[in-house]
Design a protein around this motif. Structure first.
Motif, PDB file in Angstrom:
ATOM      1  N   PRO A 110       0.781  -1.237   0.000  1.00  0.00           N
ATOM      2  CA  PRO A 110       0.000   0.000   0.000  1.00  0.00           C
ATOM      3  C   PRO A 110       0.815   1.291   0.000  1.00  0.00           C
ATOM      4  O   PRO A 110       0.481   2.230  -0.688  1.00  0.00           O
ATOM      5  CB  PRO A 110      -0.862  -0.102   1.256  1.00  0.00           C
ATOM      6  CG  PRO A 110      -0.357  -1.253   2.038  1.00  0.00           C
ATOM      7  CD  PRO A 110       0.455  -2.112   1.138  1.00  0.00           C
ATOM      8  N   GLU A 111       1.841   1.356   0.824  1.00  0.00           N
ATOM      9  CA  GLU A 111       2.576   2.632   0.799  1.00  0.00           C
ATOM     10  C   GLU A 111       4.068   2.476   1.014  1.00  0.00           C
ATOM     11  O   GLU A 111       4.542   1.548   1.626  1.00  0.00           O
ATOM     12  CB  GLU A 111       1.992   3.645   1.788  1.00  0.00           C
ATOM     13  CG  GLU A 111       1.708   3.098   3.144  1.00  0.00           C
ATOM     14  CD  GLU A 111       0.805   4.045   3.939  1.00  0.00           C
ATOM     15  OE1 GLU A 111       0.733   5.240   3.593  1.00  0.00           O
ATOM     16  OE2 GLU A 111       0.196   3.584   4.903  1.00  0.00           O
ATOM     17  N   ASP A 162       1.374   4.236  -3.627  1.00  0.00           N
ATOM     18  CA  ASP A 162       1.520   5.696  -3.712  1.00  0.00           C
ATOM     19  C   ASP A 162       2.564   6.123  -4.734  1.00  0.00           C
ATOM     20  O   ASP A 162       2.267   6.866  -5.677  1.00  0.00           O
ATOM     21  CB  ASP A 162       1.791   6.303  -2.323  1.00  0.00           C
ATOM     22  CG  ASP A 162       2.891   5.596  -1.548  1.00  0.00           C
ATOM     23  OD1 ASP A 162       3.455   4.623  -2.077  1.00  0.00           O
ATOM     24  OD2 ASP A 162       3.183   6.013  -0.412  1.00  0.00           O
ATOM     25  N   ARG A 204      -6.081  -3.761   2.039  1.00  0.00           N
ATOM     26  CA  ARG A 204      -5.402  -2.468   2.263  1.00  0.00           C
ATOM     27  C   ARG A 204      -4.850  -1.921   0.960  1.00  0.00           C
ATOM     28  O   ARG A 204      -4.893  -0.717   0.708  1.00  0.00           O
ATOM     29  CB  ARG A 204      -4.283  -2.635   3.290  1.00  0.00           C
ATOM     30  CG  ARG A 204      -4.798  -2.512   4.715  1.00  0.00           C
ATOM     31  CD  ARG A 204      -3.762  -2.940   5.721  1.00  0.00           C
ATOM     32  NE  ARG A 204      -2.478  -2.277   5.565  1.00  0.00           N
ATOM     33  CZ  ARG A 204      -1.300  -2.883   5.730  1.00  0.00           C
ATOM     34  NH1 ARG A 204      -1.258  -4.151   6.046  1.00  0.00           N
ATOM     35  NH2 ARG A 204      -0.185  -2.217   5.580  1.00  0.00           N
ATOM     36  N   GLN A 244      -7.844  -0.452  -0.956  1.00  0.00           N
ATOM     37  CA  GLN A 244      -8.306   0.814  -0.382  1.00  0.00           C
ATOM     38  C   GLN A 244      -7.341   1.947  -0.681  1.00  0.00           C
ATOM     39  O   GLN A 244      -7.738   3.049  -1.047  1.00  0.00           O
ATOM     40  CB  GLN A 244      -8.446   0.687   1.145  1.00  0.00           C
ATOM     41  CG  GLN A 244      -9.679  -0.084   1.559  1.00  0.00           C
ATOM     42  CD  GLN A 244      -9.668  -0.419   3.047  1.00  0.00           C
ATOM     43  OE1 GLN A 244      -8.661  -0.191   3.727  1.00  0.00           O
ATOM     44  NE2 GLN A 244     -10.768  -0.963   3.533  1.00  0.00           N
ATOM     45  N   ASN A 245      -6.067   1.640  -0.516  1.00  0.00           N
ATOM     46  CA  ASN A 245      -5.083   2.694  -0.704  1.00  0.00           C
ATOM     47  C   ASN A 245      -4.965   3.138  -2.152  1.00  0.00           C
ATOM     48  O   ASN A 245      -4.826   4.318  -2.439  1.00  0.00           O
ATOM     49  CB  ASN A 245      -3.726   2.226  -0.179  1.00  0.00           C
ATOM     50  CG  ASN A 245      -3.135   3.233   0.756  1.00  0.00           C
ATOM     51  OD1 ASN A 245      -3.865   3.854   1.524  1.00  0.00           O
ATOM     52  ND2 ASN A 245      -1.830   3.445   0.671  1.00  0.00           N
ATOM     53  N   ARG A 284      -7.861   5.389  -2.808  1.00  0.00           N
ATOM     54  CA  ARG A 284      -7.677   6.681  -2.138  1.00  0.00           C
ATOM     55  C   ARG A 284      -6.684   7.552  -2.917  1.00  0.00           C
ATOM     56  O   ARG A 284      -6.915   8.733  -3.161  1.00  0.00           O
ATOM     57  CB  ARG A 284      -7.157   6.432  -0.710  1.00  0.00           C
ATOM     58  CG  ARG A 284      -7.218   7.625   0.206  1.00  0.00           C
ATOM     59  CD  ARG A 284      -6.728   7.265   1.612  1.00  0.00           C
ATOM     60  NE  ARG A 284      -5.396   6.669   1.647  1.00  0.00           N
ATOM     61  CZ  ARG A 284      -4.260   7.332   1.431  1.00  0.00           C
ATOM     62  NH1 ARG A 284      -4.294   8.623   1.177  1.00  0.00           N
ATOM     63  NH2 ARG A 284      -3.100   6.712   1.473  1.00  0.00           N
TER      64      ARG A 284
END
Lengths: 206, 160
Positions: B50-51, B65, B110, B113-114, B117
């Motif tokens: 996710p990040e 990201d 996750r 979702q990320n 977003r």
């Protein structure tokens, strides 16, 4: 000397891991032999440190449907153990245990799944038991789980687990032979980097 | 058959006019397809986590990201306009039940979702998605038409 990446592992360390793979795999093969009532041997294991895509490529076609038994390690060692069976091997096991032929992996009955999980469980625990007694490390194993899925999807789990800290994964692999037939089943030990430091320290490797 | 361009794990490829971008067996990972129909420019991104967080990682395509950001930068350089981009996502499955619910167990969720977003923050809308559940997916983007296809074991290939 603590390492931070898999690549820093030296020759001696890699030899030790190979030895762990040999002993663990040998024990697992013996357990599988008695379960299947046949001769199971394991080829000399290999220790590979590869980037994700090469690791996946070395195991086969990412879209191939396989059965995998998955166990998480915790305690002094962290990581994942996977026992990956192609349809051919799971057929062989289901035939020998239940007399069933050509099962559809996507429509296994509960008894079929239980047999595969139990086989995986025994193979993985024998491997870990041998490794623990050789090295003196305590490893706790999670309840084994079965996934029937594309090989690539299954491998995404250990890759994501190690991925936060590493661009590569380490695989200690062993391939089994059942009654002399090279049936494609692979035992994968995927330790995290910290576990390698624990192992080496326990064995007095500096 | 048109040329196939394979996108690995933590990888991204861009192509124009024709060709099929394909990424195999997305498990907990997410495939994000970007397509600008006006100039027939497509990109397929395969992220894993996710990040980026504090990770001093050089591979930008590993994380949602940094991966989305870098893909958009490259697409823009090739002439894409954000408001024309059609974005679709697939993957984010939960392959195994793992302990520690907040951790790796729901990494797929996750990731999904990320990604959503981040795309929203970039002003992009996900026009369709096939995420979650417990099976792996292969995702294809046909750059000639902009169509996205999903393959999974035991199911016929379908359009996303």
């Amino acid at each position: 000397m603590a390492i931070k990446t898999y690549e820093e592992m030296n020759e001696l360390g890699l030899d030790i891991l190979k030895e762990i793979g040999t002993i663990g795999g040998g024990n697992a093969a013996t357990a599988l032999s008695s379960m299947l009532n046949s001769q199971v041997t394991m080829a000399v294991p290999s220790v590979k440190i590869l980037d994700y895509n090469a690791a996946l490529g070395s195991l086969g076609d990412p879209e191939e449907l396989v059965a995998a038994i998955f166990v998480e390690m915790s305690g002094e060692l962290g990581g994942i153990m996977l026992f990956v069976l192609t349809k051919e091997v799971s057929d062989e096991i289901l035939f020998r245990m239940l007399g069933k032929k050509d099962s559809d992996l996507l429509a296994l009955e509960e008894i079929d799944s239980s047999v595969l999980i139990e086989i995986g469980n025994i193979v993985i625990s024998s491997y870990i038991t041998a490794m623990s007694s050789l090295t003196g490390v305590n490893v706790e194993l999670s309840v084994p789980q079965l996934a029937i899925n594309m090989l690539g999807g299954i491998m995404s789990v250990p890759i994501a687990m190690m991925g936060q800290h590493s661009d590569k994964i380490m695989m200690i692999t062993g391939d089994f032979k059942i009654d002399g037939k090279a049936l494609d089943s692979t035992m994968l030990l995927l330790p995290d980097v910290e576990s390698l430091n624990v192992l080496m320290k326990k064995l007095g490797v500096e | 058959m048109e040329k196939k361009i394979s996108v690995g794990i933590a990888d991204m490829k861009i192509t124009r006019q024709e060709g099929i971008l394909i990424t195999y067996a997305l498990g907990s990972c997410i495939g994000v397809s970007f397509y600008d129909p006006m100039i027939k420019l497509g990109a397929l991104l395969h992220i894993m986590l996710p990040e980026k967080g504090k990770a001093s990682d050089s591979n930008v395509f590993k994380f949602a990201d940094s991966g989305v950001k870098e893909t958009l930068r490259k697409l823009t350089a090739f002439g894409a306009t954000k408001r024309r981009l059609v974005v679709k996502i697939a993957g984010g499955a939960k392959m195994f039940e793992m302990k520690g619910g907040g951790g790796l167990g729901n990494i797929g969720e996750r990731n999904a979702q990320n990604v959503k977003r981040i795309l929203m923050a970039e002003g992009l809308r996900v026009t369709s998605e096939d995420t979650g559940a417990n099976y792996a997916r292969t995702m294809l983007l046909d750059v000639a038409t902009g169509q996205v296809y999903i393959r999974s074991a035991g199911k016929p290939e379908r359009m996303l």
